[in-house]
Scaffold this motif. Structure first.
Motif, PDB file in Angstrom:
ATOM      1  N   GLY A 129       0.820  -0.819   0.050  1.00  0.00           N
ATOM      2  CA  GLY A 129      -0.083   0.189  -0.049  1.00  0.00           C
ATOM      3  C   GLY A 129       1.051   1.584   0.153  1.00  0.00           C
ATOM      4  N   THR A 130       2.158   1.172   0.172  1.00  0.00           N
ATOM      5  CA  THR A 130       2.996   2.703   0.336  1.00  0.00           C
ATOM      6  C   THR A 130       2.950   2.428  -1.041  1.00  0.00           C
ATOM      7  N   ARG A 131       3.612   4.163  -1.297  1.00  0.00           N
ATOM      8  CA  ARG A 131       3.623   4.619  -2.779  1.00  0.00           C
ATOM      9  C   ARG A 131       5.382   4.767  -3.170  1.00  0.00           C
ATOM     10  N   PHE A 132       5.771   4.196  -4.270  1.00  0.00           N
ATOM     11  CA  PHE A 132       7.000   4.979  -4.574  1.00  0.00           C
ATOM     12  C   PHE A 132       7.991   5.882  -4.749  1.00  0.00           C
ATOM     13  N   ARG A 133       7.910   6.837  -3.318  1.00  0.00           N
ATOM     14  CA  ARG A 133       8.415   8.111  -3.338  1.00  0.00           C
ATOM     15  C   ARG A 133      10.147   7.773  -2.734  1.00  0.00           C
ATOM     16  N   VAL A 134      11.091   8.397  -3.910  1.00  0.00           N
ATOM     17  CA  VAL A 134      12.354   8.378  -4.001  1.00  0.00           C
ATOM     18  C   VAL A 134      13.396   9.271  -4.480  1.00  0.00           C
ATOM     19  N   ASP A 135      14.042  10.014  -3.853  1.00  0.00           N
ATOM     20  CA  ASP A 135      15.265  10.822  -4.223  1.00  0.00           C
ATOM     21  C   ASP A 135      16.143  10.172  -4.372  1.00  0.00           C
ATOM     22  N   LEU A 136      16.478   9.689  -5.720  1.00  0.00           N
ATOM     23  CA  LEU A 136      17.533   9.952  -6.786  1.00  0.00           C
ATOM     24  C   LEU A 136      18.721  10.527  -6.918  1.00  0.00           C
ATOM     25  N   THR A 137      19.784  10.250  -6.518  1.00  0.00           N
ATOM     26  CA  THR A 137      20.984  11.600  -6.469  1.00  0.00           C
ATOM     27  C   THR A 137      21.743  10.435  -7.756  1.00  0.00           C
ATOM     28  N   ASN A 138      22.319  11.067  -8.923  1.00  0.00           N
ATOM     29  CA  ASN A 138      23.152  10.414  -9.513  1.00  0.00           C
ATOM     30  C   ASN A 138      25.071  10.886  -9.238  1.00  0.00           C
ATOM     31  N   ASP A 139      25.809  10.097  -8.041  1.00  0.00           N
ATOM     32  CA  ASP A 139      27.056  10.293  -7.491  1.00  0.00           C
ATOM     33  C   ASP A 139      27.671   9.517  -8.366  1.00  0.00           C
TER      34      ASP A 139
ATOM     35  N   GLY B 284       9.453  -2.621 -14.629  1.00  0.00           N
ATOM     36  CA  GLY B 284       7.358  -3.952 -14.688  1.00  0.00           C
ATOM     37  C   GLY B 284       6.989  -2.845 -13.368  1.00  0.00           C
ATOM     38  N   GLN B 285       7.426  -2.154 -13.640  1.00  0.00           N
ATOM     39  CA  GLN B 285       6.422  -0.735 -12.429  1.00  0.00           C
ATOM     40  C   GLN B 285       5.640   0.291 -13.956  1.00  0.00           C
ATOM     41  N   ILE B 286       4.746   0.328 -13.499  1.00  0.00           N
ATOM     42  CA  ILE B 286       3.918   1.347 -14.302  1.00  0.00           C
ATOM     43  C   ILE B 286       3.968   2.663 -13.554  1.00  0.00           C
ATOM     44  N   PRO B 287       5.131   3.658 -13.902  1.00  0.00           N
ATOM     45  CA  PRO B 287       4.880   5.082 -13.154  1.00  0.00           C
ATOM     46  C   PRO B 287       4.562   5.837 -14.425  1.00  0.00           C
ATOM     47  N   PRO B 288       3.790   7.076 -13.941  1.00  0.00           N
ATOM     48  CA  PRO B 288       3.548   8.359 -15.043  1.00  0.00           C
ATOM     49  C   PRO B 288       4.992   7.954 -16.140  1.00  0.00           C
ATOM     50  N   ASN B 289       4.558   8.445 -17.505  1.00  0.00           N
ATOM     51  CA  ASN B 289       5.710   7.924 -19.080  1.00  0.00           C
ATOM     52  C   ASN B 289       6.938   8.647 -18.158  1.00  0.00           C
ATOM     53  N   ALA B 290       6.290  10.450 -17.798  1.00  0.00           N
ATOM     54  CA  ALA B 290       7.233  11.029 -17.628  1.00  0.00           C
ATOM     55  C   ALA B 290       8.642  10.913 -16.570  1.00  0.00           C
ATOM     56  N   GLN B 291       8.214   9.582 -15.606  1.00  0.00           N
ATOM     57  CA  GLN B 291       8.509   8.803 -14.759  1.00  0.00           C
ATOM     58  C   GLN B 291       9.252   7.679 -14.978  1.00  0.00           C
ATOM     59  N   ASP B 292       9.195   7.140 -16.029  1.00  0.00           N
ATOM     60  CA  ASP B 292      10.083   5.588 -16.987  1.00  0.00           C
ATOM     61  C   ASP B 292      11.040   5.310 -17.074  1.00  0.00           C
TER      62      ASP B 292
ATOM     63  N   THR C 134      20.113  15.645  -8.631  1.00  0.00           N
ATOM     64  CA  THR C 134      18.858  14.294  -7.678  1.00  0.00           C
ATOM     65  C   THR C 134      17.724  15.140  -8.633  1.00  0.00           C
ATOM     66  N   ARG C 135      16.567  13.656  -8.405  1.00  0.00           N
ATOM     67  CA  ARG C 135      15.521  14.107  -9.536  1.00  0.00           C
ATOM     68  C   ARG C 135      14.441  12.678  -8.384  1.00  0.00           C
ATOM     69  N   SER C 136      13.398  13.748  -8.158  1.00  0.00           N
ATOM     70  CA  SER C 136      11.481  13.138  -7.133  1.00  0.00           C
ATOM     71  C   SER C 136      11.290  12.422  -8.036  1.00  0.00           C
ATOM     72  N   TYR C 137      11.275  11.001  -7.684  1.00  0.00           N
ATOM     73  CA  TYR C 137      10.091  10.406  -8.393  1.00  0.00           C
ATOM     74  C   TYR C 137       8.202   9.671  -7.452  1.00  0.00           C
ATOM     75  N   ASP C 138       7.267   9.706  -7.786  1.00  0.00           N
ATOM     76  CA  ASP C 138       6.156   9.720  -7.014  1.00  0.00           C
ATOM     77  C   ASP C 138       5.286   9.303  -7.341  1.00  0.00           C
ATOM     78  N   TYR C 139       4.724   7.325  -8.192  1.00  0.00           N
ATOM     79  CA  TYR C 139       3.898   6.977  -7.744  1.00  0.00           C
ATOM     80  C   TYR C 139       3.201   6.034  -7.262  1.00  0.00           C
ATOM     81  N   ALA C 140       2.683   5.346  -8.424  1.00  0.00           N
ATOM     82  CA  ALA C 140       1.597   4.055  -7.241  1.00  0.00           C
ATOM     83  C   ALA C 140       2.304   2.471  -7.496  1.00  0.00           C
ATOM     84  N   ALA C 141       2.986   2.407  -6.338  1.00  0.00           N
ATOM     85  CA  ALA C 141       3.957   1.000  -6.677  1.00  0.00           C
ATOM     86  C   ALA C 141       3.216  -0.321  -6.956  1.00  0.00           C
ATOM     87  N   ILE C 142       3.345  -1.252  -7.751  1.00  0.00           N
ATOM     88  CA  ILE C 142       2.644  -2.624  -8.319  1.00  0.00           C
ATOM     89  C   ILE C 142       3.106  -3.812  -7.173  1.00  0.00           C
ATOM     90  N   PRO C 143       2.614  -4.205  -6.039  1.00  0.00           N
ATOM     91  CA  PRO C 143       3.036  -5.411  -5.739  1.00  0.00           C
ATOM     92  C   PRO C 143       4.036  -6.619  -6.810  1.00  0.00           C
TER      93      PRO C 143
END
Length: 488
Positions: free
Chosen positions: A67-77, A88-96, A111-120
């Motif tokens: 039931g949790t969302r995929f809420r991630v801040d991705l940093t490129n180091d 295999g997840q289905i985020p909005p296309n902009a976050q694919d 750093t870029r933020s992602y937020d979408y409903a995760a698929i089990p």
């Protein structure tokens, strides 16, 4: 935070003592999780190896609770731009996570933020730049369901890689230059004979026809000898040992993150039930050996008998090299395993026998097909070039549909290598193999053997450009990609 009980245990780290390798995300609305694309060092049979990876707060990879969302801040180091695809997840296309479709690559330090409903289910995440994925820029992405929480079983991740000490550019140069894997003297690139009807021939309708003179065709299985084959970043010289309970129940989540290697998963002396593929449930299939192509996932359930140790091995198709992990109760003797099997493994699913035994537990509802398209998969070892409809990316003709339409795509492989075909932003159902209709598994990646035809059905999703490509990284690097362009 602990996952050390049978209820909800996950093992997927680089050491048996570090079983908790993934951050857990609470059911309440949490802050975003930090995820870093960064360099790391592995010990490969006593030799230091500099690779890349995706590090969360507690190690490589992520696990989400139900039931949790995929809420991630991705940093490129990393020292160069990258972009991560949530496979295999289905985020909005902009976050694919595909370069410039529509987002640009993430610059070093950005750093870029992602937020979408995760698929089990069992998923993974990786760079969508082939040469970076070949540097192991990938990690598990496990989304647990309510039934996972309720089940009294231990969860274990088996994350597979192929690895070379040489740079990806050097590997590609060798492959393109005609490098032949060792152990296949007199055979082109690990070629194996394949004597079967051409795709589209009706086996049942050939009674009375003489098939004895059918030419033996040569499949090209492995186009590179990797230096090592890894399970959870380790070889069989020092495999991960997962401590399990007496008479324990285990859910093994297998992810084939290899760049260019198909594996057979061999459970040895313990029967397994295959209960899901690519995160999607199937009618359980019992056995001790299951094939898995690049980018695919298998969920296997075990009921371990008493005490002891149970090696779970991944054997390279058409070859002897293998990797794996060991399940063992406390105090059990752990066997020393050779990195080579006694004999070459078979080619994987040339007749689609495994795929045709997989039946979706939640099939697509019956609907009229509004759009259908056949795609020809082609290519050769020399020159080393792989195509879809005789075109590489940039020259491609998109598959098109309207959002909401039922679509069927038929992959017709006219080459002598198999191709794991992956579609972004959707799951599909395998509905036909070589002219035979059936209610197959739901997937996001389907393996198409040499000279075979495989049809998948899906309902077109968000109006956007979605990638459709072969998940063999050297094939993708040479342009084996098209797109699924959906309009409103």
């Amino acid at each position: 935070m602990t996952l050390l009980t049978r209820r909800g245990f996950l093992a997927a780290g680089v050491a048996a003592s570090a079983m908790v390798q993934f951050p857990r995300i609470g059911m309440a609305e949490p802050p975003a999780i930090g995820l870093r694309a960064a360099s790391r060092t592995l010990d490969i049979d006593g030799r230091a190896a500099s690779v890349w990876g995706l590090a969360g707060p507690s190690g490589q990879g992520l696990i989400l609770d139900p039931g949790t969302r995929f809420r991630v801040d991705l940093t490129n180091d990393l020292p160069e731009p990258t972009i991560i695809h949530w496979h295999g997840q289905i985020p909005p296309n902009a976050q694919d996570g595909v370069p410039d479709m529509p987002m640009s690559k993430l610059k070093p330090g950005e750093t870029r933020s992602y937020d979408y409903a995760a698929i089990p289910g069992t998923y993974w995440m990786h760079s969508h730049i082939p040469m970076q994925e070949m540097r192991l820029l990938a990690a598990p992405l496990i989304v647990r369901s309510a039934s996972d929480i309720a089940a009294d079983r231990q969860e274990v991740v088996m994350f597979l890689h192929d690895f070379a000490f040489k740079s990806p550019a050097e590997v590609m140069e060798e492959i393109a230059g005609g490098h032949a894997p060792s152990g296949h003297e007199g055979m082109d690139h690990g070629a194996m004979p394949m004597k079967q009807p051409m795709a589209g021939m009706d086996h049942a309708g050939m009674s009375g026809h003489d098939m004895s003179g059918m030419a033996t065709m040569q499949m090209d299985l492995n186009d590179y000898d990797w230096d090592a084959y890894l399970t959870n970043d380790r070889t069989l010289s020092d495999p991960e040992v997962i401590r399990v309970e007496r008479d324990g129940r285990v859910l093994l989540r297998v992810v084939n993150a290899a760049a260019a290697t198909v594996f057979w998963i061999d459970t040895g002396g313990v029967q397994a039930r295959l209960v899901a593929v690519d995160g999607q449930g199937i009618q359980p299939l019992t056995g001790t050996r299951f094939g898995i192509a690049m980018a695919q996932r298998l969920d296997l359930e075990f009921e371990l008998p008493g005490t002891g140790s149970w090696p779970i091995l991944a054997i390279r198709e058409g070859a002897r090299e293998r990797t794996g992990l060991i399940l063992a109760t406390a105090g059990a003797k752990v066997p020393k395993l050779s990195p080579l099997a006694d004999q070459n493994a078979a080619a994987f699913d040339t007749d689609m026998a495994q795929e045709m035994r997989l039946i979706a537990s939640d099939p697509l509802p019956a609907r009229e097909v509004q759009t259908s398209r056949a795609l020809m998969l082609g290519g050769t070892m020399q020159p080393y070039l792989w195509t879809i409809d005789d075109k590489v990316w940039g020259e491609h003709v998109p598959v098109t549909a309207r959002s909401g339409e039922r679509v069927e795509i038929m992959f017709h492989n006219m080459s002598m290598m198999g191709h794991p075909m992956h579609l972004h932003g959707h799951t599909f159902q395998v509905v036909e193999v070589n002219g035979r209709r059936f209610s197959g598994a739901r997937r996001d990646t389907v393996y198409v053997p040499p000279m075979a035809m495989v049809t998948v059905a899906l309902d077109a999703g968000e109006a956007a450009r979605w990638m459709l490509h072969c998940h063999h990284m050297p094939h993708l690097e040479t342009g084996m990609m098209t797109e699924f362009a959906i309009t409103a």
